[in-house]
Design a protein around this motif. Structure first.
Motif, PDB file in Angstrom:
ATOM      1  N   ASN A 144      26.621 -17.741  -8.249  1.00 19.25           N
ATOM      2  CA  ASN A 144      25.513 -17.666  -6.844  1.00 19.25           C
ATOM      3  C   ASN A 144      24.931 -19.548  -7.164  1.00 19.25           C
ATOM      4  O   ASN A 144      24.415 -20.757  -6.796  1.00 19.25           O
ATOM      5  N   GLN A 145      24.783 -20.173  -9.099  1.00 20.30           N
ATOM      6  CA  GLN A 145      24.151 -21.163  -9.057  1.00 20.30           C
ATOM      7  C   GLN A 145      24.715 -22.655  -9.222  1.00 20.30           C
ATOM      8  O   GLN A 145      24.793 -23.334  -8.366  1.00 20.30           O
ATOM      9  N   LYS A 146      26.541 -21.801  -8.145  1.00 18.71           N
ATOM     10  CA  LYS A 146      27.611 -22.994  -8.470  1.00 18.71           C
ATOM     11  C   LYS A 146      27.401 -23.200  -6.743  1.00 18.71           C
ATOM     12  O   LYS A 146      27.880 -24.712  -6.615  1.00 18.71           O
ATOM     13  N   HIS A 147      27.560 -22.677  -5.996  1.00 15.84           N
ATOM     14  CA  HIS A 147      27.750 -22.691  -4.582  1.00 15.84           C
ATOM     15  C   HIS A 147      27.576 -21.814  -3.660  1.00 15.84           C
ATOM     16  O   HIS A 147      27.220 -20.832  -3.975  1.00 15.84           O
ATOM     17  N   CYS A 148      26.952 -21.947  -2.655  1.00 18.59           N
ATOM     18  CA  CYS A 148      26.538 -20.862  -1.606  1.00 18.59           C
ATOM     19  C   CYS A 148      27.355 -21.213  -0.383  1.00 18.59           C
ATOM     20  O   CYS A 148      27.090 -21.871   0.026  1.00 18.59           O
ATOM     21  N   ILE A 149      27.640 -19.859   0.077  1.00 19.28           N
ATOM     22  CA  ILE A 149      28.968 -19.384   0.786  1.00 19.28           C
ATOM     23  C   ILE A 149      28.279 -19.249   2.046  1.00 19.28           C
ATOM     24  O   ILE A 149      27.829 -18.162   2.171  1.00 19.28           O
TER      25      ILE A 149
END
Length: 197
Positions: free
Chosen positions: A59-64
């Motif tokens: 969740n810290q790296k990307h949002c889908i």
């Protein structure tokens, strides 16, 4: 030998400070998968839809994000530099510059979990997978355990010092008291800032 003792003392301070925070910022147990959520774009538009919940580090790296729960073709993947923030049900992530306690210079943009929203200062958790607690006043650079390592009182005064009562407390109290009561001090600052508006 003196450098070794200084390094050992610094590491013990970081460990003690992390333990003093008592790991109390654990979010609600939200299962992995797609949930209702929002994304806030760089121009501050809030888009309603659905967001994939992975683990904290994912969740810290990307949002889908999906605009339609039933249509995988509506999927958009955002990086922290693409958004201001996003939510997954009642969980909030904000994009801020942070690269961990040991980072130096300006950090990379990360989605960091908002553990405790505040009127003026938000409390965040950054997962490494261990929890690192950090604070951010408005859009200023975040303050972490490492930031406080060598200039503890000065950093606290920068964070809380415009409240005269808290500035006096920071100047009068010892490091152990301040460390153990930091969460409470941030709460008092948020209450003071809100009353001042």
């Amino acid at each position: 030998m003196k450098q070794l003792l200084s390094l050992t003392a610094a590491l013990l301070f970081i460990v003690a400070f992390a333990n003093a925070q008592d790991q109390k910022y654990v979010d609600a147990n939200l299962k992995r998968g797609i949930h209702p959520g929002t994304v806030t774009t760089l121009d501050k538009k809030v888009l309603q839809g659905y967001v994939f919940n992975g683990d904290h580090m994912q969740n810290q790296k990307h949002c889908i994000f999906y605009t339609d729960y039933n249509d995988p073709n509506t999927k958009t993947e955002y990086s922290p530099s693409d958004l201001v923030a996003y939510t997954i049900e009642n969980l909030q992530y904000k994009s801020i510059p942070y690269s961990g306690n040991i980072g130096s210079g300006k950090g990379d943009q990360q989605f960091v979990y908002v553990a405790k929203p505040g009127f003026a200062i938000n409390t965040f958790v950054y997962y490494t997978p261990a929890q690192q607690i950090l604070w951010q006043k408005g859009d200023e650079d975040p303050v972490s355990n490492a930031t406080m390592l060598f200039s503890f009182k000065k950093t606290l005064l920068n964070l809380l010092g415009d409240d005269p009562d808290l500035a006096a407390t920071v100047n009068e109290k010892g490091r152990a008291y301040l460390m153990m009561n930091l969460d409470n001090l941030v709460d008092k600052y948020n209450t003071w800032a809100q009353a001042k508006k």
